[in-house]
Design an enzyme around this catalytic site. Structure first.
Site, PDB file in Angstrom:
ATOM      1  N   ASP A  77      -3.085   5.294   6.749  1.00 50.95           N
ATOM      2  CA  ASP A  77      -3.624   6.514   7.357  1.00 50.95           C
ATOM      3  C   ASP A  77      -4.610   6.083   8.438  1.00 50.95           C
ATOM      4  O   ASP A  77      -4.175   5.619   9.487  1.00 50.95           O
ATOM      5  CB  ASP A  77      -4.263   7.377   6.265  1.00 50.95           C
ATOM      6  CG  ASP A  77      -4.497   8.806   6.721  1.00 50.95           C
ATOM      7  OD1 ASP A  77      -4.667   9.010   7.930  1.00 50.95           O
ATOM      8  OD2 ASP A  77      -4.525   9.730   5.884  1.00 50.95           O
ATOM      9  N   GLU A  88       0.835  -1.196   0.000  1.00 50.56           N
ATOM     10  CA  GLU A  88       0.000   0.000   0.000  1.00 50.56           C
ATOM     11  C   GLU A  88       0.868   1.244   0.000  1.00 50.56           C
ATOM     12  O   GLU A  88       2.016   1.203   0.451  1.00 50.56           O
ATOM     13  CB  GLU A  88      -0.862   0.010   1.267  1.00 50.56           C
ATOM     14  CG  GLU A  88      -2.343  -0.092   1.078  1.00 50.56           C
ATOM     15  CD  GLU A  88      -3.030   1.047   0.350  1.00 50.56           C
ATOM     16  OE1 GLU A  88      -2.468   1.631  -0.607  1.00 50.56           O
ATOM     17  OE2 GLU A  88      -4.168   1.332   0.722  1.00 50.56           O
TER      18      GLU A  88
END
Ligand code: XMP
Ligand code: MG
Length: 173
Positions: free
Chosen positions: A101, A97
């Site tokens: 977050d 990825e």
């Protein structure tokens, strides 16, 4: 570049971080033929650079997922817009990825993939943002820890722009 207030990591710094992570993965997955699953679109540049510093056999897949964020923490909150075409039963999977977050996307993707009985699943991210998370996801491999600011470049976008920047920048005036 217009809209970039600061360069966080330049090309050389990124290349050496990717090389460091690639060496660790090569070491840990020697003879395992891992399946690297890139989450599009953000991971495409990181994945391309990472696989070229791996010195072990590996395979690649890509998926596109849309996360419905905070609404629930159970599996099934992610809509798979493009699934992988490989059976992962018994495989050693590494999810690639761009950034961790809120981790909602990766949490959901991991749950979906775990249900398919891989031998192992690990998470490799280019960036790990320093925020408090509601879901239990941590990166097994990462290039950089960053503060909670919006970054673009090296695959990451703002409204689909800036993905092609060869460096990582902070968006601002
Ligand atoms: P989370 O972990 O919140 O991340 O599920 C979902 C996706 O959001 C994008 N994202 C960013 N994109 N700069 C970007 O360009 C950022 O600072 C940023 N933070 C999150 C990214 O696509 C991630 O996969
Ligand atoms: Mg993404």
């Amino acid at each position: 570049m217009d809209g970039i207030s600061r360069i966080l990591y330049d090309q050389a710094t990124i290349a050496s971080a990717v090389k460091r992570v690639g060496a660790i993965i090569s070491e840990e997955y020697r003879d395992k033929n891992p399946l690297l699953i890139g989450v599009l679109k953000g991971s495409f540049i990181f994945m391309a650079d990472l696989v070229r510093v791996l010195d072990i056999p590996c395979e690649m897949e890509f998926m596109v997922a849309k996360s419905y964020g905070q609404r629930t923490q159970s599996s099934g909150v992610v809509e798979i817009l493009k699934d992988i075409n490989t059976d992962i039963n018994g495989r050693d999977v590494i999810i690639i990825e761009d950034i961790l977050d809120t981790a909602n996307t990766l949490f959901s993707i991991t749950e979906v993939l775990k249900a398919r009985n891989p031998a192992s699943i690990k998470i490799c991210v280019f960036l790990d943002k320093n925020i408090e998370r509601k879901v239990p996801v941590t990166a097994d491999y990462k290039c950089f820890d960053i503060e909670n600011e919006f970054v673009v470049g090296y695959g990451l976008d703002y409204a689909e722009k800036y993905r092609n920047l060869p460096y990582l920048g902070v968006l601002g005036v």
